[in-house]
Design an enzyme around this catalytic site. Structure first.
Site, PDB file in Angstrom:
ATOM      1  CD  GLU A 293      -3.030  -1.182   2.185  1.00 40.13           C
ATOM      2  OE1 GLU A 293      -2.748  -0.701   3.300  1.00 40.13           O
ATOM      3  OE2 GLU A 293      -4.132  -1.688   1.912  1.00 40.13           O
ATOM      4  CG  ASP A 372      -7.634  -5.645   5.038  1.00 41.74           C
ATOM      5  OD1 ASP A 372      -7.211  -5.907   6.174  1.00 41.74           O
ATOM      6  OD2 ASP A 372      -7.629  -4.501   4.554  1.00 41.74           O
ATOM      7  CD  GLU A 400     -10.063  -1.398   8.295  1.00 40.48           C
ATOM      8  OE1 GLU A 400      -9.124  -2.021   8.810  1.00 40.48           O
ATOM      9  OE2 GLU A 400      -9.979  -0.811   7.196  1.00 40.48           O
TER      10      GLU A 400
HETATM   11  O1  GCW Z   1      -7.130  -2.912   5.762  1.00 40.27           O
HETATM   12  C1  GCW Z   1      -6.147  -2.040   5.644  1.00 40.27           C
HETATM   13  C2  GCW Z   1      -6.590  -0.909   6.458  1.00 40.27           C
HETATM   14  C3  GCW Z   1      -5.503   0.093   6.572  1.00 40.27           C
HETATM   15  C4  GCW Z   1      -4.299  -0.616   7.189  1.00 40.27           C
HETATM   16  C5  GCW Z   1      -3.902  -1.790   6.298  1.00 40.27           C
HETATM   17  C6  GCW Z   1      -2.761  -2.593   6.900  1.00 40.27           C
HETATM   18  C7  GCW Z   1      -2.665   0.297   8.651  1.00 40.27           C
HETATM   19  O2  GCW Z   1      -7.748  -0.334   5.862  1.00 40.27           O
HETATM   20  O3  GCW Z   1      -5.943   1.138   7.384  1.00 40.27           O
HETATM   21  O4  GCW Z   1      -3.224   0.251   7.378  1.00 40.27           O
HETATM   22  O5  GCW Z   1      -4.979  -2.632   6.143  1.00 40.27           O
HETATM   23  O6  GCW Z   1      -3.057  -3.540   7.594  1.00 40.27           O
HETATM   24  O7  GCW Z   1      -1.621  -2.276   6.665  1.00 40.27           O
END
Ligand code: GCW
Length: 687
Positions: A293, A372, A400
Site C-alpha cells: 500500500e 483483509d 474496522e
Molecule cells: O485494511 C487495511 C486498512 C488500513 C491498514 C492496512 C494494513 C494500517 O484499511 O488502514 O493500514 O490494512 O493492515 O496495513
C-alpha cells in the site's frame, strides 16, 4: 480516574458473598513477599489494590510469616517456604512466564503460594489469583499451574503521533498528542496494568504506516520519551517495539539510498539499533510494513523481502531484538477488468518462494485471512504453507470491518476458528495455533498480534462491551483452548458482577453477536460491500470498480469469485490437499464461504433448501430481528449494571438496529434489482 472505570476488568468491585469474603480475608490480611525485583514489587502492589477494593482490608506486607494464614509471593529458589511448597513434578511443569497457585495446609498453617520460575510468572499468577477472588471461586485446596501457550502475545497500535489512530473507534491515542508523547502517564500505567493482567508481553506503539514524525521515533528527539513509556510497560512485563519506515536511512539518515544490501545502509541500521538499545535495553524490535500500500521497501532496489528483513534483523540480533515483517503485500492498483489477478493469492505468492531464506530472528506476520479482516474469510494458506520461517498471526481487535465499535461484535469465536483451523501441513491436526506456536516446524519465535481497539475514550474502547474483545484476545493468546463461553463469562463477571442474570444475559449477547453482524452485512464470505475509505456502512459496489482487488462480481445471474483451480483463479491450489479439495468442490465448501470460493447463480439451492437469493433475503431480515433482540436482552438487566453504562450501551444498540436496517435494505434492494426475484415471504424490499 473517571467514573466510567479506567480499570474495566480490573474494577475489583466489593465482593457480594459475605461468607466467602471472610474466608478470603484470612489469607489476604498478610502478604509474605520474597524478592525485591520491580515485577515482584508490582505484583505485591496489585495484590494490595485488589484486596483493598474487593475485601475492604489493607493487607500487611511482611518478609516472614507472622500469622498462620497468609499469601506468599516470590520466585522459586529464593526461600524455603515457597520451595518446600512446590513438589518436584510441579516444578517441572512450570515454564518461563508460567505460575503455580497452591494452597498449603500444615498442622499449624494454611496459606496460598503464588510462584513461578521468573518474576513475570509471579505477576501473572497474582493477577489470576485476584481474578479468582473477584469471580468468587472457591480457592480452598487450589493447585493451579498455567503456562502461556504462545511466546509472543502482542498488541499492535496503529496510533499516529498527531494523536489520531488509523482505524481507531474509541477516541484519540493514549500515547501521543500534537506530535509529542502524552503527559498522562497515569492513563498509560492503567493501560499497562490491563495488558499485564491478561498476559500481553509486547506492544508496538506506532502505526505500521509510518509517517513523518513517527519516522523520527528512532532518533534522540523522541527516544527519551519512548524510554519513559518503556519503563511503565516494563513494570508489567511488556516490551515495546516500533514500526519503522524502511526508507529511514534516506528520510532521517542523510543517505541517498535505503538499499538493504548497501554497506552504508547496513551500518546505519546497526548504529541505529545500538542507539535505541542504549535507551531501551529490553527493546523488542521492529514491525515493518514494506512494499505494501505505497510504503517503501526493498523492491525499489530490486531486492526481495528476505534481503530487507535480514538486513534489519542483523542490526537487532546482537541485542536480542526481532524483525516482524508483515505479509500484507498485494497489488493495490489492480484493474477491476483484470480477472486473472486475485488479491487473495498475493501474500502466498510473495512469501512462499522465500520460505527458508529469512534469518532466525525474523518473524513473518500474516493476517488471519488472505484479504483483509473481513467478517468472514478463509484462513490464509501461508499458515502451513511456510515451513522454514517463524510466523505470527495478525488479527484485528479494532472493529474496522465488523461494526467499528458501534455494533456489538464479539470476535473471540472468529479467532478461535482461525486458531483451530486444520491446515494439514503435516497431516491431520496441524492446526494454525500449533504452527504459530512454533511447535510444528520448530520455530524459534512465534505468536499472535492483535491490532488494538483502544483510545482515550473514558471506557477505552468506544463501545463499552468491546472491552470484551481486548480482554478475550489476551486470554485466548494465553490459552487458546479456553472456550468463547468461558472467556465471555469471565469478562462479564469481572467487569459487571457475578449476578447470574447479568452473566447469562451479557454472555449470550456477546456469543451471538458475530453471527448477527454477519447476517445483515455481506453474504457468504464475499466481504467488502462497504463504503470506501472509512469502511462503515453498506455500499455494495463501493469497491467494485476500484483498484484494490476486492470484487464480488455480481451481475443479474450470479455472484461470487471462482477461486478454484479447475475454472477460477487457482487460489484453492495454495492449500494442502485436504483443504484444497474441500474448498474446490462446491458440495464440500463450507456454506459460509461459498461466495468466496465459487461463483453461483442466485437460483442455486443451498443445503438448507433455500435458493441463494432467498438466503440473502432471509438472513438480512433475520439479522435486524436479532439486533432488536440484543437490545431487549440488554433492557432486561436494567438496574443491574451502572446506569451510565446501561444508557451508553443501550444507545449504541439502538444505533445498531437502525444501521442494521440500512444494511438490510441496501443489500436486499441491490439483489432484488439485479435479479428481479422477489422475496418468497413477501416482506418489504425497496425497489
Ligand atoms: O485494511 C487495511 C486498512 C488500513 C491498514 C492496512 C494494513 C494500517 O484499511 O488502514 O493500514 O490494512 O493492515 O496495513
Amino acid at each position: 480516574r473517571k467514573d466510567n472505570g479506567y480499570y474495566c476488568w480490573l474494577e475489583y468491585g466489593k465482593l457480594e458473598d459475605v461468607e466467602l469474603k471472610n474466608i478470603y480475608r484470612k489469607w489476604c490480611a498478610n502478604i509474605v513477599k520474597f524478592g525485591d525485583t520491580p515485577l515482584i514489587k508490582c505484583a505485591v502492589k496489585e495484590l494490595i489494590i485488589g484486596i483493598e477494593n474487593m475485601l475492604g482490608i489493607s493487607p500487611e506486607i511482611v518478609s516472614i510469616p507472622i500469622e498462620p494464614s497468609f499469601i506468599t509471593v516470590g520466585t522459586l529458589g529464593q526461600n524455603p517456604i515457597i520451595d518446600k511448597a512446590v513438589g518436584e513434578n510441579e516444578r517441572k511443569d512450570i515454564m518461563e512466564d508460567g505460575f503455580l497457585i497452591k494452597n498449603i495446609k500444615t498442622e499449624d498453617k494454611d496459606y496460598i503460594v503464588v510462584t513461578g520460575i521468573n518474576d513475570k510468572g509471579v505477576l501473572y499468577g497474582v493477577f489470576v489469583l485476584l481474578r479468582l477472588l473477584r469471580m468468587q471461586k472457591d480457592i480452598r485446596d487450589i493447585r493451579k499451574i498455567e503456562n502461556p501457550y504462545f511466546q509472543m502475545r502482542m498488541l499492535n497500535h496503529w496510533d499516529n503521533m498527531d494523536g489520531s489512530i488509523e482505524r481507531g473507534y474509541a477516541g484519540n491515542s493514549i500515547f501521543y498528542k500534537d506530535n509529542k508523547f502524552t503527559d498522562d502517564t497515569a492513563r498509560v500505567r492503567d493501560y499497562a496494568r490491563l495488558l499485564g493482567s491478561i498476559g500481553i508481553n509486547g506492544i508496538v506503539i506506532n502505526n505500521v504506516n509510518v509517517h513523518k514524525y513517527e519516522t523520527r521515533l528512532i532518533t534522540k528527539e523522541y527516544l527519551p520519551d519512548a524510554k519513559k513509556l518503556a519503563e511503565i510497560f516494563r513494570e508489567y512485563g511488556i516490551r515495546i517495539y516500533f514500526s519503522i519506515n524502511f526508507a529511514s536511512p534516506i528520510e532521517i539518515g542523510g543517505l541517498d539510498t535505503a538499499d538493504p544490501l548497501d554497506e552504508k545502509v547496513k551500518k546505519w541500521w546497526c548504529d541505529k539499533a545500538g542507539e535505541i538499545y542504549s535507551y531501551i535495553p529490553d527493546f523488542g524490535g521492529f514491525l515493518v510494513k514494506a512494499d505494501s500500500e505505497f510504503r517503501p521497501g526493498p523492491f525499489t532496489y530490486n531486492r526481495n523481502h528476505a534481503d530487507g528483513a535480514n538486513m534489519l534483523a542483523a542490526a537487532l540480533k546482537p541485542f536480542g531484538g526481532v524483525v516482524i515483517w508483515r505479509c500484507f503485500v498485494y497489488n493495490c492498483m489492480q484493474d477491476w477488468r483484470d480477472y486473472k489477478t486475485d488479491r487473495a493469492k498475493a501474500a502466498y505468492d510473495n512469501f512462499k518462494p522465500l520460505d527458508g531464506m529469512f534469518d532466525d530472528n525474523v518473524i513473518l506476520q500474516i493476517k488471519n485471512g488472505p484479504m483483509d479482516f473481513q467478517v468472514r474469510e478463509p484462513v490464509s494458506p501461508l499458515f502451513g504453507g511456510l515451513k522454514k520461517t517463524n510466523v505470527n498471526l495478525e488479527v484485528q481487535i479494532t472493529q474496522e470491518y465488523t461494526g467499528q465499535q458501534k455494533h456489538l461484535c464479539y470476535l473471540i469465536p472468529m479467532w478461535k476458528e482461525v486458531l483451530d483451523f486444520d491446515t494439514y501441513a503435516r497431516g491431520k491436526g496441524t492446526t494454525v495455533k500449533k504452527i504459530v506456536r512454533g511447535s510444528v516446524f520448530n520455530n524459534k519465535y512465534g505468536g499472535v498480534a492483535g491490532v488494538a481497539n483502544v483510545g482515550d475514550d473514558d471506557n477505552w474502547t468506544g463501545l463499552q462491551l468491546a472491552q470484551s474483545n481486548l480482554y478475550g484476545y489476551g486470554r485466548l493468546v494465553w490459552n487458546p483452548d479456553l472456550t468463547s463461553e468461558e472467556i465471555a463469562e469471565e469478562w462479564v463477571r469481572l467487569t459487571f458482577s457475578n449476578d447470574k442474570e447479568v452473566v447469562d444475559t451479557v454472555s449470550d449477547m456477546l456469543l451471538k453477536s458475530w453471527h448477527i453482524y454477519e447476517s445483515y452485512t455481506s453474504p457468504l464470505g464475499i466481504g467488502w460491500m462497504v463504503n470506501p475509505h472509512h469502511h462503515y456502512g453498506p455500499n455494495v459496489d463501493g469497491y467494485e470498480y476500484d483498484k484494490w482487488g476486492t470484487y464480488h462480481r455480481a451481475d443479474y445471474k450470479a455472484i461470487g469469485v471462482d477461486r478454484t483451480v479447475k475454472s477460477g483463479t487457482g487460489y484453492t491450489g495454495q492449500y494442502h490437499k485436504e483443504v484444497r479439495d474441500m474448498y474446490e468442490n462446491i458440495d464440500t465448501c463450507p456454506q459460509e464461504l461459498l461466495l468466496f470460493f465459487h461463483r453461483i447463480p442466485y437460483t442455486y439451492k443451498l443445503k438448507s433448501g433455500e435458493t441463494l437469493i432467498q438466503y440473502i433475503y432471509n438472513t438480512h431480515f433475520d439479522g435486524v430481528e436479532q439486533a432488536i433482540k440484543l437490545k431487549e436482552q440488554w433492557q432486561s438487566i436494567k438496574g443491574k449494571v451502572k446506569n451510565e453504562i446501561y444508557e451508553h450501551v443501550l444507545h449504541r444498540l439502538e444505533g445498531q438496529i437502525e444501521h442494521a436496517k440500512e444494511w438490510r435494505d441496501v443489500i436486499n434492494t441491490y439483489f432484488y434489482r439485479k435479479t428481479g426475484i422477489g422475496d418468497e415471504l413477501g416482506r418489504k424490499i425497496y425497489d
